[in-house]
Design a protein around this motif. Sequence first.
Motif, short mmCIF file in Angstrom:
data_model
loop_
_atom_site.label_atom_id
_atom_site.label_comp_id
_atom_site.label_asym_id
_atom_site.label_seq_id
_atom_site.Cartn_x
_atom_site.Cartn_y
_atom_site.Cartn_z
N ASN A 20 2.22 1.46 4.96
CA ASN A 20 2.93 1.29 3.70
C ASN A 20 3.16 -0.18 3.35
O ASN A 20 3.70 -0.48 2.28
CB ASN A 20 4.27 2.02 3.75
CG ASN A 20 4.08 3.52 3.90
OD1 ASN A 20 3.30 4.12 3.18
ND2 ASN A 20 4.79 4.11 4.86
N SER A 21 2.77 -1.08 4.23
CA SER A 21 2.90 -2.50 3.94
C SER A 21 1.96 -2.88 2.80
O SER A 21 0.82 -2.43 2.74
CB SER A 21 2.54 -3.33 5.18
OG SER A 21 2.35 -4.69 4.83
N PRO A 22 2.41 -3.73 1.87
CA PRO A 22 1.52 -4.18 0.79
C PRO A 22 0.39 -5.06 1.30
O PRO A 22 -0.54 -5.36 0.55
CB PRO A 22 2.46 -4.97 -0.13
CG PRO A 22 3.58 -5.40 0.74
CD PRO A 22 3.77 -4.29 1.75
N PHE A 23 0.44 -5.44 2.58
CA PHE A 23 -0.57 -6.32 3.15
C PHE A 23 -1.54 -5.56 4.06
O PHE A 23 -2.32 -6.18 4.78
CB PHE A 23 0.11 -7.46 3.91
CG PHE A 23 1.15 -8.16 3.08
CD1 PHE A 23 0.79 -8.89 1.97
CD2 PHE A 23 2.50 -8.04 3.41
CE1 PHE A 23 1.75 -9.52 1.18
CE2 PHE A 23 3.47 -8.67 2.63
CZ PHE A 23 3.10 -9.41 1.52
N TYR A 24 -1.46 -4.24 4.04
CA TYR A 24 -2.34 -3.37 4.84
C TYR A 24 -3.57 -2.99 4.04
O TYR A 24 -3.47 -2.56 2.89
CB TYR A 24 -1.56 -2.12 5.25
CG TYR A 24 -2.41 -0.97 5.76
CD1 TYR A 24 -2.81 -0.90 7.09
CD2 TYR A 24 -2.81 0.06 4.90
CE1 TYR A 24 -3.58 0.16 7.55
CE2 TYR A 24 -3.58 1.12 5.36
CZ TYR A 24 -3.96 1.16 6.68
OH TYR A 24 -4.73 2.20 7.14
N VAL A 25 -4.76 -3.17 4.63
CA VAL A 25 -6.02 -2.79 3.98
C VAL A 25 -6.85 -1.99 4.99
O VAL A 25 -7.23 -2.52 6.04
CB VAL A 25 -6.82 -4.03 3.51
CG1 VAL A 25 -8.14 -3.59 2.88
CG2 VAL A 25 -6.01 -4.85 2.53
N PRO A 26 -7.14 -0.71 4.71
CA PRO A 26 -7.96 0.08 5.63
C PRO A 26 -9.42 -0.37 5.58
O PRO A 26 -9.90 -0.87 4.55
CB PRO A 26 -7.80 1.51 5.10
CG PRO A 26 -7.47 1.34 3.66
CD PRO A 26 -6.68 0.06 3.54
N ALA A 27 -10.10 -0.20 6.69
CA ALA A 27 -11.53 -0.53 6.76
C ALA A 27 -12.25 0.62 7.46
O ALA A 27 -12.86 0.45 8.51
CB ALA A 27 -11.75 -1.85 7.48
N GLY A 28 -12.11 1.81 6.87
CA GLY A 28 -12.70 3.01 7.46
C GLY A 28 -11.69 3.77 8.31
O GLY A 28 -10.97 3.18 9.11
N GLY A 29 -11.62 5.08 8.12
CA GLY A 29 -10.70 5.90 8.91
C GLY A 29 -9.27 5.79 8.43
O GLY A 29 -8.95 5.00 7.54
N THR A 30 -8.41 6.58 9.02
CA THR A 30 -7.00 6.59 8.67
C THR A 30 -6.23 5.61 9.56
O THR A 30 -6.72 5.16 10.60
CB THR A 30 -6.40 7.98 8.84
OG1 THR A 30 -6.44 8.33 10.24
CG2 THR A 30 -7.18 9.02 8.03
N PHE A 31 -5.00 5.32 9.15
CA PHE A 31 -4.15 4.46 9.97
C PHE A 31 -3.98 5.04 11.37
O PHE A 31 -4.15 4.33 12.37
CB PHE A 31 -2.79 4.28 9.29
CG PHE A 31 -1.80 3.52 10.13
CD1 PHE A 31 -1.81 2.14 10.15
CD2 PHE A 31 -0.84 4.19 10.89
CE1 PHE A 31 -0.89 1.43 10.92
CE2 PHE A 31 0.07 3.49 11.66
CZ PHE A 31 0.05 2.11 11.68
N ASP A 32 -3.64 6.32 11.46
CA ASP A 32 -3.40 6.93 12.77
C ASP A 32 -4.65 6.95 13.63
O ASP A 32 -4.57 6.84 14.86
CB ASP A 32 -2.87 8.35 12.60
CG ASP A 32 -1.40 8.39 12.21
OD1 ASP A 32 -0.78 7.30 12.11
OD2 ASP A 32 -0.87 9.50 11.98
N ALA A 33 -5.83 7.09 13.00
CA ALA A 33 -7.07 7.11 13.76
C ALA A 33 -7.31 5.78 14.47
O ALA A 33 -7.89 5.74 15.57
CB ALA A 33 -8.25 7.44 12.86
#
Length: 210
Positions: A141-154
């Motif tokens: 939920n951080s505004p500075f988080y960017v996914p690069a494939g997959g989910t956060f939990d993964a």
Amino acid sequence: MRTTLLMALAMAAPAALAGTAPFTETFDAGNANWHDGPQNPAAWDAGGFITSTADVNSAGGFGLLLFRAQSNYNSSNGAFTGNYVGNIDTIAFDVRHDAGQDLTFAVRFATANNSPAFVLFSPVAVSSGAWTTLSFAIDPNSPFYVPAGGTFDAVAGQVGNVQVIVNRPDGLATPLVTTFDLDNVAITPAPGVLGLMGLGGMIAARRRRG
């Protein structure tokens, strides 16, 4: 004197601790099997930090990778690998550079296969020549988080690689060969884990440099 700059966003209280535990790598005795961007063993300074040199202008869309703590190198004896979900919610490190202009940094987390991953960017401009502490909330939920494939939990559930990145400044069009120093890389648990473990007073104070 170092400047402490915090942008942590608190996560909810976690469940029981499992996997990754709080840890600070001080590099007092060597490079702790950390590597640089090209995957060579990171150079170690007897002052108690690791160092690398790179051209900031070569950074891509996700920045330029400077330092690696990875499971395949057994960096820090595996202290940064494992399950962060409900256990670890902050990473911080001390960084210094000699670029002659402000630079920003990021941290990339990935599984042992180096994908999937996510990146946490810092909005803080780090001045040239001064040790600065950056702290990142490991939070989707951080505004500075960017996914690069997959989910956060993964990714956070099975971290295998932790990588420190520098971003190319806007408008930079010529080589900018820069020396980077890294120290006191720390992962710390959510407040609920601290209470659960009775570790409320055990977050070590970082060294200070002149």
